[in-house]
Design a protein around this motif. Structure first.
Motif, PDB file in Angstrom:
ATOM      1  N   ILE A  67       6.836   4.993  -7.393  1.00 17.47           N
ATOM      2  CA  ILE A  67       6.831   4.541  -5.980  1.00 17.47           C
ATOM      3  C   ILE A  67       5.776   5.119  -5.098  1.00 17.47           C
ATOM      4  O   ILE A  67       5.730   6.343  -5.586  1.00 17.47           O
ATOM      5  CB  ILE A  67       7.659   5.279  -5.435  1.00 17.47           C
ATOM      6  N   LYS A  68       4.233   4.606  -4.892  1.00 22.56           N
ATOM      7  CA  LYS A  68       3.221   5.193  -4.583  1.00 22.56           C
ATOM      8  C   LYS A  68       3.577   5.880  -2.692  1.00 22.56           C
ATOM      9  O   LYS A  68       3.899   5.083  -1.758  1.00 22.56           O
ATOM     10  CB  LYS A  68       2.439   4.447  -4.397  1.00 22.56           C
ATOM     11  N   VAL A  69       3.491   7.865  -3.133  1.00 26.20           N
ATOM     12  CA  VAL A  69       3.943   7.854  -1.974  1.00 26.20           C
ATOM     13  C   VAL A  69       3.144   9.379  -1.564  1.00 26.20           C
ATOM     14  O   VAL A  69       3.282  10.062  -2.367  1.00 26.20           O
ATOM     15  CB  VAL A  69       6.295   8.038  -1.367  1.00 26.20           C
ATOM     16  N   CYS A  70       2.962   9.402  -0.409  1.00 23.76           N
ATOM     17  CA  CYS A  70       1.947  10.502  -0.453  1.00 23.76           C
ATOM     18  C   CYS A  70       2.193  11.870   0.801  1.00 23.76           C
ATOM     19  O   CYS A  70       3.248  11.925   1.893  1.00 23.76           O
ATOM     20  CB  CYS A  70       0.703  10.374  -0.307  1.00 23.76           C
ATOM     21  N   CYS A  71       1.954  13.289   0.518  1.00 23.09           N
ATOM     22  CA  CYS A  71       2.212  14.446   1.569  1.00 23.09           C
ATOM     23  C   CYS A  71       3.235  14.879   1.137  1.00 23.09           C
ATOM     24  O   CYS A  71       3.567  15.611   0.214  1.00 23.09           O
ATOM     25  CB  CYS A  71       2.017  13.332   2.905  1.00 23.09           C
ATOM     26  N   PRO A  72       3.560  15.658   2.380  1.00 21.72           N
ATOM     27  CA  PRO A  72       4.149  15.253   3.631  1.00 21.72           C
ATOM     28  C   PRO A  72       2.819  15.633   4.544  1.00 21.72           C
ATOM     29  O   PRO A  72       1.971  16.685   4.154  1.00 21.72           O
ATOM     30  CB  PRO A  72       4.673  16.388   4.217  1.00 21.72           C
ATOM     31  N   LEU A  73       2.567  15.076   5.854  1.00 20.09           N
ATOM     32  CA  LEU A  73       1.517  15.594   6.545  1.00 20.09           C
ATOM     33  C   LEU A  73       1.848  15.463   8.337  1.00 20.09           C
ATOM     34  O   LEU A  73       3.160  15.268   8.232  1.00 20.09           O
ATOM     35  CB  LEU A  73       0.155  13.837   6.472  1.00 20.09           C
ATOM     36  N   ASN A  74       1.050  15.535   8.889  1.00 17.95           N
ATOM     37  CA  ASN A  74       1.184  16.000  10.513  1.00 17.95           C
ATOM     38  C   ASN A  74       1.063  14.853  11.393  1.00 17.95           C
ATOM     39  O   ASN A  74       1.013  13.940  10.871  1.00 17.95           O
ATOM     40  CB  ASN A  74       0.230  17.034  10.560  1.00 17.95           C
ATOM     41  N   PRO A  75       2.121  14.599  11.623  1.00 18.10           N
ATOM     42  CA  PRO A  75       2.701  12.734  12.207  1.00 18.10           C
ATOM     43  C   PRO A  75       1.371  12.370  12.804  1.00 18.10           C
ATOM     44  O   PRO A  75       1.263  11.284  12.158  1.00 18.10           O
ATOM     45  CB  PRO A  75       3.692  13.350  13.392  1.00 18.10           C
TER      46      PRO A  75
ATOM     47  N   ALA B 218      11.327  15.681  -2.542  1.00 15.04           N
ATOM     48  CA  ALA B 218      12.043  14.190  -2.614  1.00 15.04           C
ATOM     49  C   ALA B 218      10.470  12.615  -2.784  1.00 15.04           C
ATOM     50  O   ALA B 218      10.793  11.829  -3.809  1.00 15.04           O
ATOM     51  CB  ALA B 218      12.726  13.358  -1.101  1.00 15.04           C
ATOM     52  N   ILE B 219       9.772  13.694  -2.568  1.00 10.05           N
ATOM     53  CA  ILE B 219       8.291  13.044  -3.156  1.00 10.05           C
ATOM     54  C   ILE B 219       7.659  13.005  -4.337  1.00 10.05           C
ATOM     55  O   ILE B 219       7.727  12.380  -5.045  1.00 10.05           O
ATOM     56  CB  ILE B 219       6.960  13.897  -2.034  1.00 10.05           C
ATOM     57  N   GLU B 220       8.338  14.431  -5.024  1.00  7.85           N
ATOM     58  CA  GLU B 220       8.161  15.063  -6.242  1.00  7.85           C
ATOM     59  C   GLU B 220       9.363  13.771  -7.248  1.00  7.85           C
ATOM     60  O   GLU B 220       9.051  13.090  -8.157  1.00  7.85           O
ATOM     61  CB  GLU B 220       8.487  15.932  -6.624  1.00  7.85           C
ATOM     62  N   ARG B 221      10.613  13.498  -6.563  1.00 11.65           N
ATOM     63  CA  ARG B 221      11.091  12.285  -7.694  1.00 11.65           C
ATOM     64  C   ARG B 221      10.936  10.855  -7.076  1.00 11.65           C
ATOM     65  O   ARG B 221      10.917   9.859  -7.891  1.00 11.65           O
ATOM     66  CB  ARG B 221      12.824  12.806  -7.116  1.00 11.65           C
ATOM     67  N   LEU B 222      10.413  10.862  -5.776  1.00  9.22           N
ATOM     68  CA  LEU B 222      10.391   9.320  -5.362  1.00  9.22           C
ATOM     69  C   LEU B 222       8.998   8.250  -6.461  1.00  9.22           C
ATOM     70  O   LEU B 222       9.009   7.678  -7.108  1.00  9.22           O
ATOM     71  CB  LEU B 222       9.484   9.051  -4.252  1.00  9.22           C
ATOM     72  N   LYS B 223       7.938   9.795  -6.275  1.00  7.86           N
ATOM     73  CA  LYS B 223       7.136   9.833  -7.212  1.00  7.86           C
ATOM     74  C   LYS B 223       6.890   9.470  -9.125  1.00  7.86           C
ATOM     75  O   LYS B 223       6.823   8.694 -10.054  1.00  7.86           O
ATOM     76  CB  LYS B 223       5.944  10.792  -8.099  1.00  7.86           C
TER      77      LYS B 223
ATOM     78  N   LEU C 221       1.120  -1.140  -0.041  1.00  6.35           N
ATOM     79  CA  LEU C 221      -0.327   0.403   0.168  1.00  6.35           C
ATOM     80  C   LEU C 221       0.804   1.428   0.011  1.00  6.35           C
ATOM     81  O   LEU C 221       1.946   0.860  -0.016  1.00  6.35           O
ATOM     82  CB  LEU C 221      -1.006   0.011   1.043  1.00  6.35           C
ATOM     83  N   PRO C 222       0.525   2.043  -0.112  1.00  5.36           N
ATOM     84  CA  PRO C 222       1.325   3.772  -0.110  1.00  5.36           C
ATOM     85  C   PRO C 222       2.003   3.836   1.428  1.00  5.36           C
ATOM     86  O   PRO C 222       1.927   2.875   2.182  1.00  5.36           O
ATOM     87  CB  PRO C 222       0.080   4.860  -0.080  1.00  5.36           C
ATOM     88  N   ILE C 223       2.688   4.518   0.885  1.00  7.23           N
ATOM     89  CA  ILE C 223       3.679   5.013   2.740  1.00  7.23           C
ATOM     90  C   ILE C 223       3.121   7.125   1.811  1.00  7.23           C
ATOM     91  O   ILE C 223       3.700   7.478   1.097  1.00  7.23           O
ATOM     92  CB  ILE C 223       5.188   4.920   1.434  1.00  7.23           C
ATOM     93  N   PHE C 224       3.033   6.855   3.540  1.00  5.06           N
ATOM     94  CA  PHE C 224       2.538   8.201   3.669  1.00  5.06           C
ATOM     95  C   PHE C 224       4.199   8.672   4.414  1.00  5.06           C
ATOM     96  O   PHE C 224       4.358   8.033   5.925  1.00  5.06           O
ATOM     97  CB  PHE C 224       1.681   8.052   4.690  1.00  5.06           C
ATOM     98  N   VAL C 225       4.351  10.097   4.168  1.00  6.73           N
ATOM     99  CA  VAL C 225       5.706  11.202   4.665  1.00  6.73           C
ATOM    100  C   VAL C 225       5.183  11.708   5.784  1.00  6.73           C
ATOM    101  O   VAL C 225       4.263  12.705   5.172  1.00  6.73           O
ATOM    102  CB  VAL C 225       6.197  10.870   3.432  1.00  6.73           C
ATOM    103  N   SER C 226       6.203  11.937   6.717  1.00 10.45           N
ATOM    104  CA  SER C 226       5.044  13.209   7.325  1.00 10.45           C
ATOM    105  C   SER C 226       6.519  14.100   7.584  1.00 10.45           C
ATOM    106  O   SER C 226       7.318  14.456   7.051  1.00 10.45           O
ATOM    107  CB  SER C 226       5.330  12.360   9.417  1.00 10.45           C
ATOM    108  N   GLY C 227       5.812  15.786   7.895  1.00 10.21           N
ATOM    109  CA  GLY C 227       6.636  16.811   7.832  1.00 10.21           C
ATOM    110  C   GLY C 227       7.527  16.838   9.410  1.00 10.21           C
ATOM    111  O   GLY C 227       7.681  16.077   9.985  1.00 10.21           O
ATOM    112  N   LEU C 228       8.151  17.835   9.170  1.00 13.19           N
ATOM    113  CA  LEU C 228       9.433  18.125  10.210  1.00 13.19           C
ATOM    114  C   LEU C 228       9.173  19.161  10.728  1.00 13.19           C
ATOM    115  O   LEU C 228       9.380  18.704  12.149  1.00 13.19           O
ATOM    116  CB  LEU C 228      10.679  18.252   9.511  1.00 13.19           C
ATOM    117  N   ASN C 229       8.299  20.183  10.549  1.00 16.77           N
ATOM    118  CA  ASN C 229       8.165  21.443  11.454  1.00 16.77           C
ATOM    119  C   ASN C 229       6.585  21.065  11.597  1.00 16.77           C
ATOM    120  O   ASN C 229       5.508  20.395  11.083  1.00 16.77           O
ATOM    121  CB  ASN C 229       8.468  22.432  10.189  1.00 16.77           C
ATOM    122  N   PRO C 230       6.141  22.126  12.972  1.00 14.59           N
ATOM    123  CA  PRO C 230       4.536  22.134  13.206  1.00 14.59           C
ATOM    124  C   PRO C 230       3.793  22.497  11.931  1.00 14.59           C
ATOM    125  O   PRO C 230       4.634  23.148  11.730  1.00 14.59           O
ATOM    126  CB  PRO C 230       4.792  23.558  14.377  1.00 14.59           C
ATOM    127  N   HIS C 231       2.763  21.896  11.803  1.00 18.44           N
ATOM    128  CA  HIS C 231       1.473  21.900  11.329  1.00 18.44           C
ATOM    129  C   HIS C 231       2.750  21.946   9.336  1.00 18.44           C
ATOM    130  O   HIS C 231       1.827  22.625   8.230  1.00 18.44           O
ATOM    131  CB  HIS C 231       1.601  23.429  11.237  1.00 18.44           C
TER     132      HIS C 231
END
Length: 301
Positions: free
Chosen positions: A213-221, A204-209, A176-186
């Motif tokens: 590679i099925k990768v999404c976001c970044p999102l809050n943790p 990084a996400i754009e290059r992975l796509k 299934l897809p990989i969801f990536v977190s951000g680093l900073n608040p919000h």
């Protein structure tokens, strides 16, 4: 064969090993070689009918309370014996019981833990991951100070860790897809609270796509965690304590640590040495037990 290293013999490690062995079925125990200090294991009820033991010690060893250089030196010796066996291809998997980073330091060992030592010993890029039946997670940065995070996290390392994580998910039969977190608040809030997402994570996400590679976001943790629960995806977090507090509050000790990227399977319990409860017979062994089961399944099934 499946190797187990005792870890720190002054900690709860011998207790959780013996408790795990007593619960394991015999067909798994027959595959195990335990590398450890005999007296510390027998203190918690070890006997040779549980599994094969490679008794190991150092001159003048004695059990001392808390982190100490003798246990630090000995736990490092257990590990090096195991790595020599694994390097010779005489074993296929390694389960490491907890060591004390403080004890290693007192013994003059410069490494801050197993993963750092593996990386130097085998000259490989590795992934620290935490899994159970409901979630699959990993971190980009491991045991490093918060003050060094921004320097350590960059587009290149995020791409490397994501590719490794994809390999781990595949080995676990998980696509299934990989969801990536951000680093900073919000996630930086568009650059207002930090630009790491804009300058490092999103590229990084754009290059992975582009690499399919099925990768999404970044999102809050916390949002990554919500997305991946019940095996709805894999979660890649930027650093150790961005993930571990969430996962331990939710699942307590029902988690297994996997180091991915080695030529063998390596698992461990997702907790430390717990010196404060040594000798009280209250240590929860479920994470150690699951680490052994996971190593067995990844190796033989």
């Amino acid at each position: 064969m499946l190797l187990i290293t005792e870890g720190d013999p002054s900690s709860i490690s011998p207790e959780i090993i013996v408790k795990s062995l007593k619960k394991l079925p015999s067909y798994i125990r027959k595959k195990i070689i335990l590398i450890g200090e005999e007296k510390s294991l027998k203190k918690y009820g070890f006997s040779y009918d549980l599994c094969a033991l490679l008794p190991t010690t150092i001159p003048n060893f004695r059990l001392l309370p808390g982190p100490n250089p003798l246990s630090g030196e000995l736990s490092f010796k257990f590990l090096n014996i195991a790595l020599k066996i694994l390097k010779s291809k005489r074993a296929k998997a390694l389960v490491t019981a907890p060591i004390s980073k403080k004890a290693w330091a007192l013994a003059g060992i410069k490494y801050h833990g197993h993963t750092e030592y593996f990386r130097d010993y085998f000259k490989k890029e590795l992934l620290m991951s935490f899994v159970n039946d409901k979630i699959k997670t990993a971190v980009v940065c491991e045991h490093i100070p918060i003050s060094k995070l921004c320097r350590m996290i960059n587009t290149k390392v995020i791409i490397k860790k994501t590719i490794l994580f994809k390999g781990l998910l595949k080995s676990l039969k998980f696509k299934l897809p990989i969801f990536v977190s951000g680093l900073n608040p919000h996630c930086g809030d568009g650059g207002v609270i930090g630009e790491d997402e804009i300058k490092k994570i999103i590229p990084a996400i754009e290059r992975l796509k582009k690499m399919q590679i099925k990768v999404c976001c970044p999102l809050n943790p916390e949002d990554v965690f919500k997305k991946i629960e019940n095996n709805n995806g894999g979660g890649l977090f930027m650093y150790h304590d961005q993930l571990l507090p969430i996962i331990k509050i939710k699942y307590h000790l029902d988690i297994v640590h996997i180091t991915y990227g080695l030529d063998f399977i390596r698992t461990s319990p997702a907790h430390g040495t717990a010196f404060d409860i040594v000798g009280r017979d209250v240590a929860d062994f479920i994470s150690m037990y699951n680490a052994i089961i996971t190593a067995y399944k990844m190796t033989y099934l």
